[in-house]
Design a protein around this motif. Structure first.
Motif, PDB file in Angstrom:
ATOM      1  N   ALA A   1       0.838  -1.195   0.000  1.00 48.88           N
ATOM      2  CA  ALA A   1       0.000   0.000   0.000  1.00 48.88           C
ATOM      3  C   ALA A   1       0.873   1.244   0.000  1.00 48.88           C
ATOM      4  CB  ALA A   1      -0.908   0.001   1.234  1.00 48.88           C
ATOM      5  N   VAL A   2       0.285   2.340  -0.484  1.00 47.14           N
ATOM      6  CA  VAL A   2       0.909   3.649  -0.382  1.00 47.14           C
ATOM      7  C   VAL A   2      -0.060   4.565   0.348  1.00 47.14           C
ATOM      8  CG1 VAL A   2       1.919   5.614  -1.590  1.00 47.14           C
ATOM      9  CG2 VAL A   2       2.219   3.306  -2.519  1.00 47.14           C
ATOM     10  N   ILE A   3       0.440   5.212   1.390  1.00 51.75           N
ATOM     11  CA  ILE A   3      -0.375   6.101   2.224  1.00 51.75           C
ATOM     12  C   ILE A   3       0.049   7.534   1.937  1.00 51.75           C
ATOM     13  CG2 ILE A   3      -1.059   6.689   4.584  1.00 51.75           C
ATOM     14  CD1 ILE A   3      -0.026   3.839   5.365  1.00 51.75           C
ATOM     15  N   PHE A   4      -0.908   8.376   1.583  1.00 50.39           N
ATOM     16  CA  PHE A   4      -0.627   9.755   1.205  1.00 50.39           C
ATOM     17  C   PHE A   4      -1.170  10.742   2.231  1.00 50.39           C
ATOM     18  CE2 PHE A   4      -0.926   7.379  -2.759  1.00 50.39           C
ATOM     19  CZ  PHE A   4       0.197   7.813  -3.460  1.00 50.39           C
ATOM     20  N   ASP A   5      -0.393  11.751   2.498  1.00 51.83           N
ATOM     21  CA  ASP A   5      -0.925  12.962   3.112  1.00 51.83           C
ATOM     22  C   ASP A   5      -1.827  13.628   2.067  1.00 51.83           C
ATOM     23  OD1 ASP A   5      -1.093  15.256   4.870  1.00 51.83           O
ATOM     24  OD2 ASP A   5       0.364  16.229   3.562  1.00 51.83           O
ATOM     25  N   MET A   6      -2.680  14.552   2.481  1.00 47.19           N
ATOM     26  CA  MET A   6      -3.553  15.243   1.525  1.00 47.19           C
ATOM     27  C   MET A   6      -2.991  16.610   1.137  1.00 47.19           C
ATOM     28  SD  MET A   6      -6.278  15.299  -0.347  1.00 47.19           S
ATOM     29  CE  MET A   6      -7.572  14.162   0.169  1.00 47.19           C
ATOM     30  N   ASP A   7      -2.947  17.561   2.091  1.00 48.11           N
ATOM     31  CA  ASP A   7      -2.530  18.929   1.792  1.00 48.11           C
ATOM     32  C   ASP A   7      -1.034  18.986   1.515  1.00 48.11           C
ATOM     33  OD1 ASP A   7      -5.048  20.163   2.099  1.00 48.11           O
ATOM     34  OD2 ASP A   7      -4.837  20.154   4.260  1.00 48.11           O
ATOM     35  N   GLY A   8      -0.664  19.561   0.385  1.00 49.54           N
ATOM     36  CA  GLY A   8       0.741  19.691   0.040  1.00 49.54           C
ATOM     37  C   GLY A   8       1.344  18.441  -0.563  1.00 49.54           C
ATOM     38  N   THR A   9       0.521  17.409  -0.717  1.00 48.63           N
ATOM     39  CA  THR A   9       0.986  16.147  -1.291  1.00 48.63           C
ATOM     40  C   THR A   9       0.136  15.778  -2.500  1.00 48.63           C
ATOM     41  OG1 THR A   9       1.787  15.387   0.858  1.00 48.63           O
ATOM     42  CG2 THR A   9       1.399  13.701  -0.829  1.00 48.63           C
ATOM     43  N   LEU A  10      -1.168  15.636  -2.287  1.00 44.38           N
ATOM     44  CA  LEU A  10      -2.109  15.403  -3.381  1.00 44.38           C
ATOM     45  C   LEU A  10      -2.773  16.696  -3.829  1.00 44.38           C
ATOM     46  CD1 LEU A  10      -3.952  12.220  -2.004  1.00 44.38           C
ATOM     47  CD2 LEU A  10      -2.003  12.291  -3.574  1.00 44.38           C
ATOM     48  N   PHE A  11      -3.098  17.542  -2.860  1.00 39.23           N
ATOM     49  CA  PHE A  11      -3.901  18.731  -3.106  1.00 39.23           C
ATOM     50  C   PHE A  11      -3.071  19.987  -2.921  1.00 39.23           C
ATOM     51  CE2 PHE A  11      -7.408  21.688  -1.636  1.00 39.23           C
ATOM     52  CZ  PHE A  11      -8.033  21.785  -2.870  1.00 39.23           C
ATOM     53  N   GLU A  12      -3.095  20.850  -3.932  1.00 37.55           N
ATOM     54  CA  GLU A  12      -2.355  22.117  -3.878  1.00 37.55           C
ATOM     55  C   GLU A  12      -3.201  23.112  -3.086  1.00 37.55           C
ATOM     56  OE1 GLU A  12       0.228  24.903  -6.942  1.00 37.55           O
ATOM     57  OE2 GLU A  12      -1.053  23.307  -7.739  1.00 37.55           O
ATOM     58  N   THR A  13      -3.048  23.077  -1.794  1.00 37.82           N
ATOM     59  CA  THR A  13      -4.009  23.654  -0.861  1.00 37.82           C
ATOM     60  C   THR A  13      -4.189  25.154  -1.019  1.00 37.82           C
ATOM     61  OG1 THR A  13      -3.186  21.959   0.646  1.00 37.82           O
ATOM     62  CG2 THR A  13      -4.716  23.574   1.543  1.00 37.82           C
ATOM     63  N   ASP A  14      -3.117  25.872  -1.386  1.00 41.67           N
ATOM     64  CA  ASP A  14      -3.264  27.325  -1.473  1.00 41.67           C
ATOM     65  C   ASP A  14      -4.237  27.744  -2.563  1.00 41.67           C
ATOM     66  OD1 ASP A  14      -1.393  26.390  -3.328  1.00 41.67           O
ATOM     67  OD2 ASP A  14      -0.343  28.304  -3.423  1.00 41.67           O
ATOM     68  N   THR A  15      -4.495  26.876  -3.560  1.00 37.84           N
ATOM     69  CA  THR A  15      -5.451  27.213  -4.607  1.00 37.84           C
ATOM     70  C   THR A  15      -6.877  27.293  -4.066  1.00 37.84           C
ATOM     71  OG1 THR A  15      -5.688  24.877  -5.261  1.00 37.84           O
ATOM     72  CG2 THR A  15      -4.018  26.194  -6.425  1.00 37.84           C
ATOM     73  N   LEU A  16      -7.109  26.722  -2.912  1.00 35.88           N
ATOM     74  CA  LEU A  16      -8.396  26.833  -2.223  1.00 35.88           C
ATOM     75  C   LEU A  16      -8.310  27.745  -1.011  1.00 35.88           C
ATOM     76  CD1 LEU A  16     -11.357  25.791  -1.726  1.00 35.88           C
ATOM     77  CD2 LEU A  16     -10.324  23.950  -0.363  1.00 35.88           C
ATOM     78  N   LEU A  17      -7.198  27.660  -0.286  1.00 34.30           N
ATOM     79  CA  LEU A  17      -7.124  28.261   1.048  1.00 34.30           C
ATOM     80  C   LEU A  17      -6.933  29.777   1.043  1.00 34.30           C
ATOM     81  CD1 LEU A  17      -7.406  27.114   3.849  1.00 34.30           C
ATOM     82  CD2 LEU A  17      -4.928  26.932   3.995  1.00 34.30           C
TER      83      LEU A  17
ATOM     84  N   ALA B   1       6.172  20.645  -2.853  1.00 34.41           N
ATOM     85  CA  ALA B   1       5.304  21.524  -2.068  1.00 34.41           C
ATOM     86  C   ALA B   1       6.128  22.637  -1.435  1.00 34.41           C
ATOM     87  CB  ALA B   1       4.576  20.730  -0.999  1.00 34.41           C
ATOM     88  N   SER B   2       5.531  23.800  -1.294  1.00 36.20           N
ATOM     89  CA  SER B   2       6.268  24.963  -0.787  1.00 36.20           C
ATOM     90  C   SER B   2       5.805  25.408   0.594  1.00 36.20           C
ATOM     91  CB  SER B   2       6.106  26.142  -1.768  1.00 36.20           C
ATOM     92  OG  SER B   2       4.734  26.470  -1.915  1.00 36.20           O
ATOM     93  N   TYR B   3       4.952  24.606   1.259  1.00 39.98           N
ATOM     94  CA  TYR B   3       4.365  25.053   2.518  1.00 39.98           C
ATOM     95  C   TYR B   3       5.309  24.889   3.707  1.00 39.98           C
ATOM     96  CZ  TYR B   3       0.324  24.416  -0.480  1.00 39.98           C
ATOM     97  OH  TYR B   3      -0.549  24.458  -1.541  1.00 39.98           O
ATOM     98  N   GLY B   4       6.149  23.873   3.668  1.00 42.79           N
ATOM     99  CA  GLY B   4       7.042  23.623   4.783  1.00 42.79           C
ATOM    100  C   GLY B   4       8.465  24.040   4.474  1.00 42.79           C
TER     101      GLY B   4
END
Length: 230
Positions: free
Chosen positions: A11-27, A198-201
């Protein structure tokens, strides 16, 4: 991408924000609306904190995020911010706002076609995590969408531990962009992939990851390289 070879995962386990979803486009627009409403309701009288402060907290539990974003706020303001954030995020998603990172949907499908089970493990709220997956058309690709909001876990280490136990997973990769993702993987004996796009961290947050990727498609190359070391 690093040249280190990983072992083949169930299995592969993913984080959501900053990994799959470009969060700043919503946030970015959601952040503005949250603080406009808080001021209208006289729960927060200060200027709107910079959105970069909120983006820099992605990966934390919500209660910790608000302490960082508005440390001088009341508990009532933080609780109201929780509700507003979710409301405005879901409204934005329903309106078509927010984007997945490039090649996410295609690569997830390729991984699934290879027989790899896919999961999300996020410190976000249940409705948000499931909402992103649903509105962005990737929900059906996952065997489970795990969130701290649903399971009330104190850390991502605990959340991933529950996921692994629930599904009887012995060998998996943890993929994410923050130190909490690396810790969640290492704390459960998993190999870790750090998302350097990702550029958040801060880049140093991924120092402990086994492999770094700068493009989501590189996951397929990593999977192909495991065939000799199953």
């Amino acid at each position: 991408m690093n040249v280190i070879k990983l072992s083949k995962p169930e299995a592969v386990i993913f984080d959501m924000d900053g990994t799959l979803f470009e969060t700043d486009t919503l946030l970015v627009p959601v952040h503005r609306r949250v603080f406009e409403t808080l001021r209208e309701e006289r729960l927060y009288e200060q200027e709107t904190p910079p959105v970069e402060r909120l983006l820099g907290c992605l990966g934390m539990l919500l209660e910790d995020i608000w302490r960082q974003v508005m440390p001088d706020s009341s508990e009532a303001a933080r609780k109201r911010a929780d509700d507003l954030l979710l409301q405005y995020e879901l409204e934005g998603l329903a309106a078509g706002e927010g984007e997945l990172y490039p090649y996410v949907q295609q690569t997830l499908r390729q991984l699934k076609d290879q027989g790899v089970k896919l999961f999300v493990a996020s410190n976000g709220l249940e409705e948000y995590v499931k909402g992103v997956a649903r509105y962005k058309g990737i929900a059906e690709l996952f065997d489970g969408l795990y969130s701290a909001g649903e399971f009330a876990t104190a850390s991502k280490v605990d959340l991933v531990a529950r996921l692994l136990k629930d599904h009887g997973i012995q060998k998996a990769w943890m993929v994410g962009d923050r130190s909490s993702d690396v810790e969640a993987g290492k704390g459960n004996g998993l190999q870790t992939v750090g998302c350097a796009y990702a550029s958040y961290g801060r880049a140093a947050e991924l120092d402990g990851a086994d492999v770094h990727i700068s493009d989501f498609r590189e996951l397929m190359a990593l999977l192909e390289q495991t065939e000799e070391i199953i």
